[in-house]
Design a protein around this motif. Structure first.
Motif, short mmCIF file in Angstrom:
data_model
loop_
_atom_site.label_atom_id
_atom_site.label_comp_id
_atom_site.label_asym_id
_atom_site.label_seq_id
_atom_site.Cartn_x
_atom_site.Cartn_y
_atom_site.Cartn_z
N ILE A 29 0.90 -1.15 0.00
CA ILE A 29 0.00 0.00 0.00
C ILE A 29 0.94 1.20 0.00
O ILE A 29 1.55 1.51 1.02
CB ILE A 29 -0.92 0.04 1.23
CG1 ILE A 29 -1.76 -1.23 1.35
CG2 ILE A 29 -1.81 1.27 1.20
CD1 ILE A 29 -2.61 -1.27 2.62
N TYR A 30 1.06 1.85 -1.14
CA TYR A 30 2.11 2.86 -1.28
C TYR A 30 1.54 4.25 -1.45
O TYR A 30 0.66 4.49 -2.29
CB TYR A 30 3.00 2.53 -2.48
CG TYR A 30 4.07 3.58 -2.72
CD1 TYR A 30 5.20 3.63 -1.91
CD2 TYR A 30 3.93 4.54 -3.72
CE1 TYR A 30 6.17 4.61 -2.09
CE2 TYR A 30 4.90 5.52 -3.91
CZ TYR A 30 6.01 5.55 -3.10
OH TYR A 30 6.97 6.51 -3.28
N THR A 31 2.08 5.19 -0.67
CA THR A 31 1.87 6.62 -0.87
C THR A 31 3.24 7.27 -0.85
O THR A 31 4.17 6.78 -0.20
CB THR A 31 0.99 7.24 0.23
OG1 THR A 31 1.63 7.05 1.50
CG2 THR A 31 -0.39 6.60 0.25
N GLU A 32 3.38 8.38 -1.56
CA GLU A 32 4.69 9.01 -1.62
C GLU A 32 5.16 9.50 -0.26
O GLU A 32 6.35 9.49 0.04
CB GLU A 32 4.66 10.17 -2.62
CG GLU A 32 4.62 9.74 -4.07
CD GLU A 32 4.78 10.91 -5.02
OE1 GLU A 32 5.70 10.85 -5.87
OE2 GLU A 32 4.00 11.87 -4.91
N ASN A 33 4.23 9.94 0.57
CA ASN A 33 4.57 10.48 1.88
C ASN A 33 3.68 9.85 2.95
O ASN A 33 2.55 9.43 2.68
CB ASN A 33 4.39 12.00 1.91
CG ASN A 33 5.29 12.70 0.91
OD1 ASN A 33 6.51 12.59 0.99
ND2 ASN A 33 4.69 13.41 -0.04
N ASP A 194 6.88 5.05 -9.09
CA ASP A 194 6.63 6.38 -9.63
C ASP A 194 5.13 6.51 -9.84
O ASP A 194 4.53 5.75 -10.61
CB ASP A 194 7.38 6.58 -10.94
CG ASP A 194 7.30 8.00 -11.47
OD1 ASP A 194 6.17 8.50 -11.65
OD2 ASP A 194 8.36 8.61 -11.72
N MET A 195 4.49 7.47 -9.18
CA MET A 195 3.03 7.58 -9.22
C MET A 195 2.52 7.92 -10.62
O MET A 195 1.40 7.56 -10.98
CB MET A 195 2.56 8.64 -8.22
CG MET A 195 2.98 8.38 -6.79
SD MET A 195 2.33 6.84 -6.10
CE MET A 195 0.66 7.34 -5.65
N ALA A 196 3.34 8.60 -11.41
CA ALA A 196 2.89 9.05 -12.73
C ALA A 196 3.07 7.99 -13.81
O ALA A 196 2.24 7.87 -14.72
CB ALA A 196 3.63 10.32 -13.13
#
Length: 265
Positions: A29-33, A194-196
């Motif tokens: 479960i990934y979020t940048e921050n 990379d979210m993008a």
């Protein structure tokens, strides 16, 4: 007995932390921050991967549940799920994007109950019940509490800002009861998504020689691991859950937790 559910006598005799030769499957479960300042929608990625070695990506099925807990209240996030794909260094596989709406200050505990994944090489199903944590404005509200999951790891250190060079302690539970002798694989997210682009960023580390790093929980379900590097660290208690079979085959129902470590500046 298959490796994922075995506790090796040699490991127990040598040390509470050891290295094994198996590759580590890890539900992300990934979020940048993990530290959120402003209210708004936070993008989330759900990926089933081998992140330490930027390795093979596994196809995810439609999650059974995906939600957040904030101030003890459940926020259903299933309607935010959007199927996508994630391209690792070796292959591309089904993943999911989601959104967490953050309004008030406090902790947001993200909980994923994924569909069981069939691992053909082991002829078993794997289901990794996963938790990750975000916080807005440094107000603690929920991180110390178990979430009543079939199996979970409860943190004893605040999981959103562990100090690199310190230790992290967790407690493995199944149906609210401590799990003794649980085999806990430990994974560093060496290449963050990379979210993008739905692909990994450049790796910042390589996997440990000798295979997966493993700890064993004590008689009360506790384990401790020294955090050597800043970034995201995952812990997976293998086969700690009460469900042992799915669709006529063995099921490894694992508890996964992700924490974020920072260097002292």
């Amino acid at each position: 007995m298959k490796f994922r559910n075995a506790v090796l006598g040699a490991v127990l005799a040598a040390s509470p932390v050891a290295i094994t030769g198996a590759e580590a499957h890890f539900q992300l479960i990934y979020t940048e921050n993990t530290q959120i300042e402003a209210a708004g929608d936070v993008p989330v990625k759900l990926i089933f991967w081998h992140p330490f070695e930027n390795g093979h990506v596994m196809d995810m099925g439609q999650p059974i549940e995906f939600y957040a807990v904030h101030r003890g209240e459940k926020i259903d996030l299933m309607d935010t799920l959007k199927q996508t794909s994630f391209k690792g260094a070796k292959n591309e596989a089904v993943a999911f994007d989601a959104v967490l709406p953050i309004k008030r200050s406090g902790d947001y505990v993200l909980v994923l109950n994924p569909a069981p994944y069939y691992e053909e090489s082991e002829d078993i199903y794997i289901q990794q019940v996963t938790k990750a944590y975000l916080n807005r404005n440094e107000l603690p509200t929920d991180w110390t509490e178990p979430q009543g999951l079939a199996t979970e790891i409860v943190p004893l250190n605040k999981p959103t800002n562990v100090i690199a060079g310190s230790t992290f302690t967790g407690r493995v539970l199944a149906e609210g009861q401590p799990v003794a002798g649980a085999e806990i694989e430990i994974e560093y997210m060496a290449a963050e998504p990379d979210m993008a682009t739905n692909a990994p960023k450049e790796p910042t580390a390589g996997p440990m020689p000798g295979g997966s790093v493993v700890a064993i929980s004590d008689d009360n379900g506790y384990f401790t691991f020294g955090i050597p590097k800043a970034g995201y660290w995952g812990f997976a208690a293998l086969g700690s859950g009460p469900a042992k079979e799915h669709d006529g085959k063995e099921l490894s129902q694992d508890a996964v937790i992700w924490i974020r470590a920072y260097d002292i500046q």
